[in-house]
Design a protein around this motif. Sequence first.
Motif, mmCIF file in Angstrom:
data_model
loop_
_atom_site.group_PDB
_atom_site.id
_atom_site.type_symbol
_atom_site.label_atom_id
_atom_site.label_comp_id
_atom_site.label_asym_id
_atom_site.label_seq_id
_atom_site.Cartn_x
_atom_site.Cartn_y
_atom_site.Cartn_z
ATOM 1 N N SER A 111 -9.215 4.221 2.916
ATOM 2 C CA SER A 111 -9.954 3.298 1.790
ATOM 3 C C SER A 111 -10.495 2.099 2.200
ATOM 4 C CB SER A 111 -8.762 3.053 0.725
ATOM 5 O OG SER A 111 -7.716 2.085 1.439
ATOM 6 N N GLU A 117 -17.063 1.615 -2.921
ATOM 7 C CA GLU A 117 -15.469 1.374 -2.886
ATOM 8 C C GLU A 117 -14.954 2.825 -3.034
ATOM 9 O OE1 GLU A 117 -13.138 -1.686 -4.388
ATOM 10 O OE2 GLU A 117 -14.954 -2.848 -4.577
ATOM 11 N N ALA A 136 -11.488 5.677 -1.879
ATOM 12 C CA ALA A 136 -10.117 6.084 -1.378
ATOM 13 C C ALA A 136 -9.988 7.494 -1.365
ATOM 14 C CB ALA A 136 -9.075 5.483 -2.341
#
Length: 153
Positions: A103, A111, A113
């Motif tokens: 992540s 962003e 993960a």
Amino acid sequence: MTQTSKESGVPTTSLEAEVGELLDRRAEACRAKDIDRLMLLYSDDIVYFDVVAPLQFIGADAVRRNFIRWFDEYAGPIGLETRDLSVAVSGDVAFAHMLHLDSGTRRNGLELAVWLHSTVCLRRFGDRWLITHEHISIPHDPKDWSAVVDATP
């Protein structure tokens, strides 16, 4: 061959504990983007299978370049969480498999993960373990072979 306890995840031998400590150092070096500390854990003739082209990296120099490429994808630190670690040791050979949550914020601002599968093979040279093979994979959708980045264990 001995293995970690499935219930606790605790190594059942000192050799498994050594391998587990090496894998912890591997994750710490990745989170810190410390390429020199990371490469100390790999054999010179490492064979590394990754999820990016060319899929196979052979030798420490090629693996180093691939890790630097990965580190450079992040604007900041890398989050790397290990889950469901299992270690098996027989003599001077060991293998481990685990899940990793990779992540962080990519340089493009995304962003993300994503859970990855990781298998690591090691060999003991004297009193030192080194990673001789590593295989990273990502889940995929069998209908269209697209990567599944939102899968969770």
